[in-house]
Design a protein around this motif. Structure first.
Motif, mmCIF file in Angstrom:
data_model
loop_
_atom_site.group_PDB
_atom_site.id
_atom_site.type_symbol
_atom_site.label_atom_id
_atom_site.label_comp_id
_atom_site.label_asym_id
_atom_site.label_seq_id
_atom_site.Cartn_x
_atom_site.Cartn_y
_atom_site.Cartn_z
ATOM 1 N N GLU A 314 0.829 -1.208 0.000
ATOM 2 C CA GLU A 314 0.000 0.000 0.000
ATOM 3 C C GLU A 314 0.862 1.257 0.000
ATOM 4 O OE1 GLU A 314 -2.371 -0.580 3.440
ATOM 5 O OE2 GLU A 314 -3.588 -2.182 2.547
ATOM 6 N N LEU A 315 1.966 1.211 0.737
ATOM 7 C CA LEU A 315 2.876 2.351 0.794
ATOM 8 C C LEU A 315 3.469 2.642 -0.580
ATOM 9 C CD1 LEU A 315 4.522 4.445 2.432
ATOM 10 C CD2 LEU A 315 6.235 2.652 2.781
ATOM 11 N N ILE A 316 3.929 1.598 -1.261
ATOM 12 C CA ILE A 316 4.522 1.778 -2.592
ATOM 13 C C ILE A 316 3.498 2.354 -3.561
ATOM 14 C CG2 ILE A 316 5.488 0.560 -4.585
ATOM 15 C CD1 ILE A 316 6.742 -1.425 -2.552
ATOM 16 N N ILE A 317 2.289 1.846 -3.510
ATOM 17 C CA ILE A 317 1.234 2.335 -4.407
ATOM 18 C C ILE A 317 0.964 3.816 -4.165
ATOM 19 C CG2 ILE A 317 -1.249 2.186 -4.894
ATOM 20 C CD1 ILE A 317 -0.979 -0.861 -4.544
ATOM 21 N N ARG A 318 0.919 4.212 -2.895
ATOM 22 C CA ARG A 318 0.681 5.624 -2.582
ATOM 23 C C ARG A 318 1.859 6.497 -2.998
ATOM 24 N NH1 ARG A 318 -1.458 3.670 2.280
ATOM 25 N NH2 ARG A 318 0.408 4.293 3.422
ATOM 26 N N MET A 319 3.068 6.023 -2.705
ATOM 27 C CA MET A 319 4.255 6.820 -3.015
ATOM 28 C C MET A 319 4.437 7.009 -4.519
ATOM 29 S SD MET A 319 6.980 5.371 -0.208
ATOM 30 C CE MET A 319 8.205 6.643 -0.435
ATOM 31 N N LEU A 320 4.057 5.996 -5.290
ATOM 32 C CA LEU A 320 4.179 6.089 -6.743
ATOM 33 C C LEU A 320 2.919 6.658 -7.380
ATOM 34 C CD1 LEU A 320 6.038 2.755 -7.620
ATOM 35 C CD2 LEU A 320 6.966 4.981 -6.989
ATOM 36 N N GLN A 321 1.974 7.043 -6.523
ATOM 37 C CA GLN A 321 0.725 7.661 -6.980
ATOM 38 C C GLN A 321 0.010 6.772 -8.002
ATOM 39 O OE1 GLN A 321 1.893 11.562 -8.346
ATOM 40 N NE2 GLN A 321 2.654 12.188 -6.348
ATOM 41 N N LEU A 322 -0.114 5.493 -7.640
ATOM 42 C CA LEU A 322 -0.747 4.517 -8.523
ATOM 43 C C LEU A 322 -2.149 4.139 -8.056
ATOM 44 C CD1 LEU A 322 2.334 2.172 -9.093
ATOM 45 C CD2 LEU A 322 1.393 3.837 -10.698
ATOM 46 N N ASP A 323 -2.704 4.916 -7.133
ATOM 47 C CA ASP A 323 -4.035 4.606 -6.608
ATOM 48 C C ASP A 323 -5.087 4.550 -7.713
ATOM 49 O OD1 ASP A 323 -2.396 6.393 -4.678
ATOM 50 O OD2 ASP A 323 -3.696 5.233 -3.341
ATOM 51 N N ASP A 324 -5.011 5.496 -8.658
ATOM 52 C CA ASP A 324 -5.997 5.528 -9.747
ATOM 53 C C ASP A 324 -5.896 4.287 -10.621
ATOM 54 O OD1 ASP A 324 -6.966 7.937 -8.885
ATOM 55 O OD2 ASP A 324 -5.748 9.143 -10.264
ATOM 56 N N ARG A 325 -4.666 3.833 -10.834
ATOM 57 C CA ARG A 325 -4.475 2.627 -11.641
ATOM 58 C C ARG A 325 -5.142 1.431 -10.969
ATOM 59 N NH1 ARG A 325 0.634 0.492 -14.885
ATOM 60 N NH2 ARG A 325 0.182 -1.734 -14.970
ATOM 61 N N VAL A 326 -4.966 1.309 -9.665
ATOM 62 C CA VAL A 326 -5.570 0.205 -8.923
ATOM 63 C C VAL A 326 -7.087 0.286 -8.997
ATOM 64 C CG1 VAL A 326 -5.849 -0.850 -6.648
ATOM 65 C CG2 VAL A 326 -3.599 -0.030 -7.377
ATOM 66 N N LYS A 327 -7.623 1.488 -8.842
ATOM 67 C CA LYS A 327 -9.079 1.665 -8.899
ATOM 68 C C LYS A 327 -9.628 1.255 -10.258
ATOM 69 C CE LYS A 327 -9.127 5.443 -5.519
ATOM 70 N NZ LYS A 327 -9.291 6.912 -5.330
ATOM 71 N N GLN A 328 -8.907 1.600 -11.320
ATOM 72 C CA GLN A 328 -9.345 1.233 -12.668
ATOM 73 C C GLN A 328 -9.346 -0.282 -12.854
ATOM 74 O OE1 GLN A 328 -10.455 3.064 -15.291
ATOM 75 N NE2 GLN A 328 -10.426 4.910 -14.032
ATOM 76 N N LEU A 329 -8.363 -0.947 -12.266
ATOM 77 C CA LEU A 329 -8.221 -2.390 -12.440
ATOM 78 C C LEU A 329 -9.302 -3.181 -11.722
ATOM 79 C CD1 LEU A 329 -4.348 -2.690 -12.088
ATOM 80 C CD2 LEU A 329 -5.674 -3.097 -14.161
ATOM 81 N N ILE A 330 -9.807 -2.634 -10.616
ATOM 82 C CA ILE A 330 -10.786 -3.389 -9.832
ATOM 83 C C ILE A 330 -12.218 -3.057 -10.217
ATOM 84 C CG2 ILE A 330 -9.224 -3.612 -7.878
ATOM 85 C CD1 ILE A 330 -10.667 -1.370 -6.481
ATOM 86 N N LYS A 331 -12.391 -2.190 -11.203
ATOM 87 C CA LYS A 331 -13.749 -1.858 -11.647
ATOM 88 C C LYS A 331 -14.379 -3.034 -12.366
ATOM 89 C CE LYS A 331 -13.557 3.164 -12.035
ATOM 90 N NZ LYS A 331 -13.614 4.316 -12.956
#
Length: 331
Positions: A314-331
């Motif tokens: 979760e830390l890596i995802i936040r630091m790399l600002q990949l939250d939007d990518r994760v949200k798109q993938l789980i739609k």
């Protein structure tokens, strides 16, 4: 216990059949991950699922299957296969012997920090994350789970060696060692190896093969790579990437090693971890000219004991600002 054994068997069959399905749909030239007799393959998978110590082998085999599955041309077929794959990974994670999950966390030093990393990728560049890690810190588990969450291909030494083996054949696979301690060779073997690799050692051949492989993949796909001097290789080839180093206090790493390897003494665990770290330090310096584990050589350094497996992801995802990518993938 009987229910647990049945669940293990059902999972093993599902993994075997998923591999067969991917091969059937893709007709991959790389071949199947489990190419032997069905009963033997299923029994071997069951043995690995029963042993937490062998979870890394299952992880690498699943990574190979998912890497190939993501290349299936038909969208609906690919989606169905990946749903099956994700279900398998989730079921394995729930097993007592499954992938490590938060077992490196030390609550006493857990303290969340956030850092913004400037975007360095241009339009059209693939997202490449290179992860170095000290022995026993849970780095491989973090890398594998991160790749799975971001739907990125995952390459560690086992996956890459298997790719090289399937691509070049059994004979060439003999060269794809893992930069481990050199074995003693007689004069005949030395002469044969000298002629075969034009005077280069098998380690040098592997380094050059790895360099070529990573540079080619960087033009084709997003991926996460564990070790393999990838950060230095990509830097030397002017390929944008994110470099991460994961570690934890030695005491906690020894504890975790003992939790996974029940037949090892604390002294043996400590010696093994220290020897592996020294080996990484030596080979990394030899092939890159850099100091392995030195913080200034990486974009991000993480103490996995502060966050655990899930927290580190979760830390890596936040630091790399990949939250939007994760949200798109789980739609």
């Amino acid at each position: 216990m009987e229910f647990y054994d049945e669940k293990i068997k059902a999972l093993a069959i599902e993994i075997y059949e998923l591999d067969a399905e991917v091969y059937k749909k893709l007709g991959s030239s790389l071949g199947r991950v489990f190419g032997g007799e069905k009963d033997i393959c299923i029994r071997n998978i069951m043995e690995d699922l029963h042993s937490r110590q062998n979870s890394s082998r299952i992880r690498s085999e699943l990574a190979l299957i998912s890497n190939m599955a993501r290349t299936i041309p038909d969208h609906d077929t690919r989606h169905d296969v990946m749903v099956r794959y994700n279900n398998i990974v989730e079921e394995i994670a729930e097993l007592p012997t499954g992938f490590a999950d938060g077992d490196i966390l030390d609550p006493k030093i857990a303290d969340l920090n956030t850092v913004n990393l400037k975007d360095r990728f241009k339009t059209g560049d693939h997202l490449i994350i290179c992860i170095g890690r000290s022995c026993g810190c849970g780095g491989n588990e973090i890398g594998f789970a991160l790749a799975d969450k971001l739907r990125m291909n995952f390459y560690d030494v086992s996956v890459m060696n298997e790719v090289f083996r399937q691509k070049d054949g059994e004979e060439a696979a003999q060269a794809t060692a893992t930069f481990q301690k050199k074995e003693r060779m007689g004069i005949k073997k030395r002469i044969k190896a000298f002629r075969k690799y034009h005077g280069l050692s098998s380690e040098d051949v592997l380094f050059f093969d790895t360099s070529k492989f990573l540079v080619e993949k960087a033009k084709q796909e997003d991926f996460i790579v564990m070790g393999r001097f990838a950060d230095a290789i990509l830097t030397n080839n002017h390929i944008p990437h994110i470099s991460i180093f994961i570690t934890a206090p030695e005491k906690r790493r020894v504890q975790r090693f003992l939790e996974i390897n029940k037949n090892v003494t604390p002294n043996q665990a400590k010696k093994w971890i220290e020897s592996e770290d020294k080996r990484h330090l030596k080979t990394y310096k030899f092939y890159t000219g850099r100091k392995w584990s030195k913080a200034s050589n990486y974009d991000i350094c993480i103490n996995s004991a502060s966050y655990g497996i899930k927290g580190s992801i979760e830390l890596i995802i936040r630091m790399l600002q990949l939250d939007d990518r994760v949200k798109q993938l789980i739609k």
